[in-house]
Enzyme design. Structure first.
Site, PDB file in Angstrom:
ATOM      1  N   THR A 117      35.913  53.969  24.666  1.00 37.71           N
ATOM      2  CA  THR A 117      36.938  52.970  24.986  1.00 37.71           C
ATOM      3  C   THR A 117      37.917  52.803  23.829  1.00 37.71           C
ATOM      4  O   THR A 117      37.589  53.111  22.675  1.00 37.71           O
ATOM      5  CB  THR A 117      36.269  51.605  25.263  1.00 37.71           C
TER       6      THR A 117
ATOM      7  N   THR B 124      30.751  47.510  30.825  1.00 40.12           N
ATOM      8  CA  THR B 124      32.206  47.452  30.722  1.00 40.12           C
ATOM      9  C   THR B 124      32.608  45.995  30.810  1.00 40.12           C
ATOM     10  O   THR B 124      31.842  45.158  31.290  1.00 40.12           O
ATOM     11  CB  THR B 124      32.849  48.298  31.839  1.00 40.12           C
ATOM     12  N   GLY B 125      33.781  45.699  30.337  1.00 41.91           N
ATOM     13  CA  GLY B 125      34.228  44.313  30.365  1.00 41.91           C
ATOM     14  C   GLY B 125      34.330  43.735  28.968  1.00 41.91           C
ATOM     15  O   GLY B 125      34.467  44.473  27.989  1.00 41.91           O
TER      16      GLY B 125
ATOM     17  N   GLY C 172      33.413  42.807  25.735  1.00 42.09           N
ATOM     18  CA  GLY C 172      32.287  43.279  24.940  1.00 42.09           C
ATOM     19  C   GLY C 172      31.538  42.200  24.187  1.00 42.09           C
ATOM     20  O   GLY C 172      30.321  42.309  23.968  1.00 42.09           O
TER      21      GLY C 172
ATOM     22  N   SER D  25      43.124  52.550  28.409  1.00 45.25           N
ATOM     23  CA  SER D  25      41.971  51.809  27.887  1.00 45.25           C
ATOM     24  C   SER D  25      40.909  52.719  27.280  1.00 45.25           C
ATOM     25  O   SER D  25      39.859  52.242  26.847  1.00 45.25           O
ATOM     26  CB  SER D  25      41.358  50.960  29.000  1.00 45.25           C
TER      27      SER D  25
ATOM     28  N   ARG E 135      38.385  44.769  15.033  1.00 46.83           N
ATOM     29  CA  ARG E 135      37.443  44.281  16.054  1.00 46.83           C
ATOM     30  C   ARG E 135      36.674  45.472  16.660  1.00 46.83           C
ATOM     31  O   ARG E 135      37.228  46.506  16.961  1.00 46.83           O
ATOM     32  CB  ARG E 135      38.218  43.555  17.144  1.00 46.83           C
ATOM     33  N   VAL E 136      35.378  45.273  16.810  1.00 41.90           N
ATOM     34  CA  VAL E 136      34.532  46.280  17.456  1.00 41.90           C
ATOM     35  C   VAL E 136      33.900  45.640  18.683  1.00 41.90           C
ATOM     36  O   VAL E 136      33.405  44.508  18.609  1.00 41.90           O
ATOM     37  CB  VAL E 136      33.439  46.773  16.478  1.00 41.90           C
ATOM     38  N   GLY E 137      33.929  46.345  19.782  1.00 39.53           N
ATOM     39  CA  GLY E 137      33.340  45.820  21.012  1.00 39.53           C
ATOM     40  C   GLY E 137      31.902  46.265  21.189  1.00 39.53           C
ATOM     41  O   GLY E 137      31.219  46.680  20.249  1.00 39.53           O
ATOM     42  N   ASP E 138      31.437  46.181  22.414  1.00 44.04           N
ATOM     43  CA  ASP E 138      30.059  46.544  22.726  1.00 44.04           C
ATOM     44  C   ASP E 138      29.839  48.054  22.835  1.00 44.04           C
ATOM     45  O   ASP E 138      28.728  48.551  22.616  1.00 44.04           O
ATOM     46  CB  ASP E 138      29.629  45.899  24.054  1.00 44.04           C
TER      47      ASP E 138
ATOM     48  N   THR F 202      36.502  50.363  30.221  1.00 47.63           N
ATOM     49  CA  THR F 202      35.777  51.372  29.451  1.00 47.63           C
ATOM     50  C   THR F 202      35.132  52.368  30.395  1.00 47.63           C
ATOM     51  O   THR F 202      34.728  51.991  31.487  1.00 47.63           O
ATOM     52  CB  THR F 202      34.655  50.677  28.659  1.00 47.63           C
TER      53      THR F 202
HETATM   54  C1  SD4 Z   1      35.157  46.242  24.754  1.00 49.24           C
HETATM   55  N1  SD4 Z   1      33.732  46.622  26.640  1.00 49.24           N
HETATM   56  O1  SD4 Z   1      35.696  46.774  23.804  1.00 49.24           O
HETATM   57  C2  SD4 Z   1      34.934  47.068  25.983  1.00 49.24           C
HETATM   58  C3  SD4 Z   1      36.127  47.017  26.831  1.00 49.24           C
HETATM   59  C4  SD4 Z   1      35.866  47.344  28.256  1.00 49.24           C
HETATM   60  O2  SD4 Z   1      36.418  47.470  30.445  1.00 49.24           O
HETATM   61  O3  SD4 Z   1      34.879  47.655  28.699  1.00 49.24           O
HETATM   62  N2  SD4 Z   1      36.719  47.284  29.139  1.00 49.24           N
HETATM   63  O4  SD4 Z   1      34.827  45.073  24.765  1.00 49.24           O
END
Ligand code: SD4
Length: 339
Positions: free
Chosen positions: A218, A251-252, A254, A82, A228-231, A200
């Site tokens: 991450t 984390t999680g 995004g 990840s 796609r772009v996360g947080d 992450t």
């Molecule tokens: C995302 N927050 O790309 C990241 C992924 C992540 O635990 O945190 N995973 O959304």
């Protein structure tokens, strides 16, 4: 080491400065008693990352260097699907990485959806230090990294390729809670699954001068749409540091963090006097109030205040974090007999 053993170890290792509570739903761990220098990071792979960061902090180094060195550890770990190399790819089989970094002066840099460069956190730092920009994305980020001397590499490992082909059999994208199951501990070829496709590393450190910095890196959500772009690379969402107040990282899933500008929110709540844990909890509750369905997802926040106090909160149980300072750097190492 599985999460349960990590937590038991953390409890034993805690001494006075760290209190790790149980992980019943809605009861994430807390650390209190400001100790400087100190580093914390998300998930149990944060233990190894903290060790690398600690080498910098223990030598009197800068928090910024500590979080960069720490974040590079999971980026290079092939067991970790990840973050960085060996991260699970998007639905098209491409490994695209997101990272951000922020220092004590409010300087920040980030890369998003970047391919072929194994250490996005270091590229993010170059964006911060060597360009007038904050965020570079996609091919532009890769091109910049190569100009800066980073090698162009294939980041899709045989294990990740195999997992992607397995996923293609159903090609179902369904991010869900990251609770007990995780691929990190499954070893090479770990079973890909909806429940464990996102972890992450977010790191926060305070150095001996009392300065704060943070890093977040991450490969994002496995099997995501290409582009796609996360947080994680979004300053204020996946990471925020205000050297007067504290820092936060997430984390999680995004998308939920971006919608609520989560890490900025946590820091602003600490500015209003909330403890790191309370601030993280309120940010999680804000997400749930605005979107009750998010209760089935995982989002976790980790925060450190200006005194080095650390706290965290998450929607689901199963979120863990690692803390390292002069008192307990050794005891949080995985596999030690104290576990
Ligand atoms: C995302 N927050 O790309 C990241 C992924 C992540 O635990 O945190 N995973 O959304």
């Amino acid at each position: 080491m599985d999460r349960r053993r990590f937590l038991q170890g953390a409890t034993i290792a805690s001494g006075v400065a760290l209190t790790v509570k149980g992980f019943a739903k809605g009861e994430p761990p807390t650390a209190s008693g400001g100790t400087v220098p100190r580093v914390c990071s998300t998930w149990d792979f944060g233990v190894a990352a903290n060790q690398a960061a600690w080498k910098v902090l223990a030598g009197g180094g800068r928090a910024l260097d500590a979080v960069e060195q720490g974040a590079r550890v999971p980026e290079a770990d092939l067991r970790n699907h990840s973050v960085g190399r060996a991260g699970y790819p998007d639905r098209d089989g491409k490994v695209t990485l997101d990272a951000s970094i922020m220092d004590e002066h409010g300087n920040c840099g980030a890369v998003a959806a970047m391919e072929h460069i194994a250490h996005p956190i270091s590229v993010a730092r170059r964006v911060m230090e060597r360009t007038p920009h904050v965020l570079l994305v996609g091919d532009g980020a890769t091109q910049f990294a190569i100009e800066q001397g980073f090698p162009r590499e294939e980041l899709l490992t045989p294990d990740s390729d195999k997992a992607w082909h397995e996923w293609l059999k159903t090609a179902r994208y369904k991010p869900s809670a990251n609770s007990e199951v995780r691929t990190y501990n499954a070893g090479p070829g770990g079973t890909p699954g909806d429940a464990s496709n996102h972890d992450t590393i977010g790191m926060l450190a305070i150095d001996a001068r009392g300065n704060l910095s943070g890093a977040c890196t991450t490969s994002g959500m496995a099997w995501k749409i290409h582009g796609r772009v996360g947080d994680s690379p979004i300053i204020g969402a996946g990471l925020y540091v205000d050297n007067e107040i504290g820092g936060a990282t997430s984390t999680g899933v995004g998308e939920e963090v971006i919608r609520n500008v989560g890490s900025f929110l946590v820091v602003e709540l600490m500015r209003q006097g909330r403890s790191p844990e309370d601030a993280c909890r309120e940010a999680v509750e804000r997400i749930l109030r605005r979107k009750p369905d998010a209760k089935d997802l995982q989002v976790g926040f980790l925060a450190m205040d200006k005194k080095g106090n650390v706290g965290a909160w998450a929607i689901q149980s199963g979120f863990s974090y690692a803390v390292c300072d002069a008192k307990k750097q050794d005891t949080l190492i995985p596999g030690k007999s104290t576990y």
